[in-house]
Scaffold this motif. Structure first.
Motif, PDB file in Angstrom:
ATOM      1  N   ASN A 277       0.821  -1.218   0.000  1.00 22.63           N
ATOM      2  CA  ASN A 277       0.000   0.000   0.000  1.00 22.63           C
ATOM      3  C   ASN A 277       0.856   1.269   0.000  1.00 22.63           C
ATOM      4  N   ASP A 278       2.180   1.121  -0.150  1.00 24.30           N
ATOM      5  CA  ASP A 278       3.169   2.200  -0.233  1.00 24.30           C
ATOM      6  C   ASP A 278       3.538   2.783   1.125  1.00 24.30           C
ATOM      7  N   ASP A 279       3.021   2.225   2.211  1.00 24.26           N
ATOM      8  CA  ASP A 279       3.436   2.662   3.540  1.00 24.26           C
ATOM      9  C   ASP A 279       4.832   2.148   3.846  1.00 24.26           C
ATOM     10  N   THR A 280       5.585   2.940   4.592  1.00 29.86           N
ATOM     11  CA  THR A 280       6.840   2.463   5.147  1.00 29.86           C
ATOM     12  C   THR A 280       6.531   1.775   6.471  1.00 29.86           C
ATOM     13  N   VAL A 281       7.509   1.082   7.007  1.00 30.61           N
ATOM     14  CA  VAL A 281       7.333   0.437   8.306  1.00 30.61           C
ATOM     15  C   VAL A 281       7.047   1.505   9.368  1.00 30.61           C
ATOM     16  N   LEU A 282       7.732   2.634   9.268  1.00 30.03           N
ATOM     17  CA  LEU A 282       7.537   3.723  10.239  1.00 30.03           C
ATOM     18  C   LEU A 282       6.106   4.257  10.183  1.00 30.03           C
ATOM     19  N   LEU A 283       5.589   4.491   8.995  1.00 34.72           N
ATOM     20  CA  LEU A 283       4.212   4.988   8.876  1.00 34.72           C
ATOM     21  C   LEU A 283       3.202   3.972   9.397  1.00 34.72           C
ATOM     22  N   ALA A 284       3.453   2.695   9.127  1.00 34.17           N
ATOM     23  CA  ALA A 284       2.550   1.653   9.638  1.00 34.17           C
ATOM     24  C   ALA A 284       2.599   1.601  11.162  1.00 34.17           C
ATOM     25  N   ALA A 285       3.788   1.736  11.741  1.00 32.39           N
ATOM     26  CA  ALA A 285       3.916   1.729  13.201  1.00 32.39           C
ATOM     27  C   ALA A 285       3.204   2.930  13.819  1.00 32.39           C
ATOM     28  N   ILE A 286       3.272   4.073  13.150  1.00 36.48           N
ATOM     29  CA  ILE A 286       2.556   5.259  13.638  1.00 36.48           C
ATOM     30  C   ILE A 286       1.052   5.021  13.578  1.00 36.48           C
ATOM     31  N   ARG A 287       0.582   4.516  12.459  1.00 39.51           N
ATOM     32  CA  ARG A 287      -0.855   4.264  12.292  1.00 39.51           C
ATOM     33  C   ARG A 287      -1.378   3.320  13.369  1.00 39.51           C
ATOM     34  N   GLU A 288      -0.596   2.280  13.686  1.00 42.03           N
ATOM     35  CA  GLU A 288      -1.040   1.273  14.655  1.00 42.03           C
ATOM     36  C   GLU A 288      -0.683   1.641  16.096  1.00 42.03           C
TER      37      GLU A 288
ATOM     38  N   MET B 138       2.209   2.171  17.629  1.00 42.91           N
ATOM     39  CA  MET B 138       3.281   1.324  18.142  1.00 42.91           C
ATOM     40  C   MET B 138       4.462   2.191  18.571  1.00 42.91           C
ATOM     41  N   THR B 139       4.267   2.942  19.636  1.00 43.72           N
ATOM     42  CA  THR B 139       5.252   3.913  20.104  1.00 43.72           C
ATOM     43  C   THR B 139       6.618   3.277  20.344  1.00 43.72           C
ATOM     44  N   GLY B 140       6.656   2.088  20.910  1.00 44.95           N
ATOM     45  CA  GLY B 140       7.927   1.427  21.213  1.00 44.95           C
ATOM     46  C   GLY B 140       8.784   1.144  19.998  1.00 44.95           C
ATOM     47  N   ALA B 141       8.190   1.101  18.834  1.00 45.72           N
ATOM     48  CA  ALA B 141       8.940   0.778  17.615  1.00 45.72           C
ATOM     49  C   ALA B 141       9.644   1.986  17.014  1.00 45.72           C
ATOM     50  N   ILE B 142       9.206   3.177  17.338  1.00 42.07           N
ATOM     51  CA  ILE B 142       9.715   4.377  16.658  1.00 42.07           C
ATOM     52  C   ILE B 142      11.212   4.544  16.873  1.00 42.07           C
ATOM     53  N   GLY B 143      11.674   4.502  18.104  1.00 45.56           N
ATOM     54  CA  GLY B 143      13.093   4.639  18.391  1.00 45.56           C
ATOM     55  C   GLY B 143      13.905   3.528  17.752  1.00 45.56           C
ATOM     56  N   TYR B 144      13.382   2.300  17.821  1.00 46.35           N
ATOM     57  CA  TYR B 144      14.097   1.183  17.204  1.00 46.35           C
ATOM     58  C   TYR B 144      14.268   1.404  15.704  1.00 46.35           C
ATOM     59  N   LEU B 145      13.186   1.777  15.032  1.00 47.78           N
ATOM     60  CA  LEU B 145      13.240   1.964  13.582  1.00 47.78           C
ATOM     61  C   LEU B 145      14.194   3.089  13.195  1.00 47.78           C
ATOM     62  N   LEU B 146      14.132   4.200  13.914  1.00 44.15           N
ATOM     63  CA  LEU B 146      15.031   5.312  13.607  1.00 44.15           C
ATOM     64  C   LEU B 146      16.482   4.931  13.894  1.00 44.15           C
ATOM     65  N   GLY B 147      16.709   4.197  14.963  1.00 45.13           N
ATOM     66  CA  GLY B 147      18.050   3.732  15.278  1.00 45.13           C
ATOM     67  C   GLY B 147      18.576   2.714  14.282  1.00 45.13           C
TER      68      GLY B 147
ATOM     69  N   ILE C  27      10.041  11.221  20.457  1.00 41.09           N
ATOM     70  CA  ILE C  27      11.088  10.245  20.128  1.00 41.09           C
ATOM     71  C   ILE C  27      11.791  10.658  18.840  1.00 41.09           C
ATOM     72  N   MET C  28      11.022  11.086  17.850  1.00 41.48           N
ATOM     73  CA  MET C  28      11.621  11.550  16.598  1.00 41.48           C
ATOM     74  C   MET C  28      12.534  12.748  16.851  1.00 41.48           C
ATOM     75  N   ALA C  29      12.105  13.652  17.712  1.00 42.20           N
ATOM     76  CA  ALA C  29      12.933  14.814  18.064  1.00 42.20           C
ATOM     77  C   ALA C  29      14.216  14.350  18.742  1.00 42.20           C
ATOM     78  N   ASP C  30      14.104  13.372  19.617  1.00 37.88           N
ATOM     79  CA  ASP C  30      15.283  12.841  20.310  1.00 37.88           C
ATOM     80  C   ASP C  30      16.280  12.231  19.326  1.00 37.88           C
ATOM     81  N   PHE C  31      15.787  11.765  18.188  1.00 39.80           N
ATOM     82  CA  PHE C  31      16.650  11.195  17.153  1.00 39.80           C
ATOM     83  C   PHE C  31      17.074  12.243  16.121  1.00 39.80           C
ATOM     84  N   GLY C  32      16.824  13.509  16.411  1.00 44.93           N
ATOM     85  CA  GLY C  32      17.313  14.579  15.544  1.00 44.93           C
ATOM     86  C   GLY C  32      16.405  14.964  14.397  1.00 44.93           C
ATOM     87  N   ALA C  33      15.143  14.627  14.482  1.00 47.47           N
ATOM     88  CA  ALA C  33      14.220  14.909  13.384  1.00 47.47           C
ATOM     89  C   ALA C  33      13.503  16.245  13.523  1.00 47.47           C
TER      90      ALA C  33
END
Length: 185
Positions: free
Chosen positions: A55-66, A68-77, A107-113
């Motif tokens: 559906n053209d979603d990235t893993v990050l967008l899917a995690a946001i939609r669902e 899944m806060t715990g996944a954000i830092g992992y994915l960015l890292g 979390i995104m801000a903590d990773f420099g976004a």
């Protein structure tokens, strides 16, 4: 000999395709069940973290939609490219703001976004527009977070609308009214 080599290549391609398909399925299942361990394992043995679902979603967008806060830092890292957009041309930052996911934005801000907090869409919408248009307490917290990161509260989109014009939540309206008064000084 050529026939044997071609058969080997065909079988290798089929096996690889089945494996990748299974990894994508496992990844989507992990996201939908908020299973970070399964997500980590799928990424470790599967495709690049920046792959896209059908559906053209990235893993990050899917995690946001669902949610899944715990996944954000992992994915960015793990090297997830935050600037990727979905088929609606919405970035991960804008999508999180539209859903009122302030913890994810932090979390995104903590990773420099933080620089992506200031992105503007083709329609002139800022991250603040997306956050202000929501109607929950989480959207109000998102607006507060964006203000702490100096995202303008009075920016106009191409229709001449400010985030305050889009606000439906009373708390969001109060926060933006106060912020825009401060920007006018």
């Amino acid at each position: 000999m050529k026939s044997v080599m071609w058969n080997f290549i065909v079988v290798l391609c089929l096996v690889s395709g089945v494996f990748c398909g299974r990894v994508e399925d496992r990844m989507m299942t992990a996201i939908m069940h908020n299973d970070l361990d399964e997500m980590v394992e799928s990424i470790a043995y599967g495709p690049d973290v920046n792959f896209r679902f059908p559906n053209d979603d990235t893993v990050l967008l899917a995690a946001i939609r669902e949610d899944m806060t715990g996944a954000i830092g992992y994915l960015l890292g793990a090297g997830m490219m935050i600037e990727q957009h979905n088929h609606y041309e919405m970035s991960a930052v804008a999508y999180a703001a539209s859903l009122g996911r302030h913890e994810m934005l932090q979390i995104m801000a903590d990773f420099g976004a933080v620089n992506h907090f200031h992105d503007v869409t083709d329609e002139g919408w800022t991250t603040m527009h997306y956050a202000a248009a929501g109607d929950t307490e989480d959207h109000a917290r998102t607006v507060e977070l964006l203000l702490r990161h100096d995202v303008p509260a009075a920016a106009e989109n191409h229709q001449g609308q400010t985030p305050l014009d889009l606000a439906t939540n009373e708390y969001v309206r109060v926060i933006l009214e106060e912020a825009t008064r401060g920007e006018e000084l």
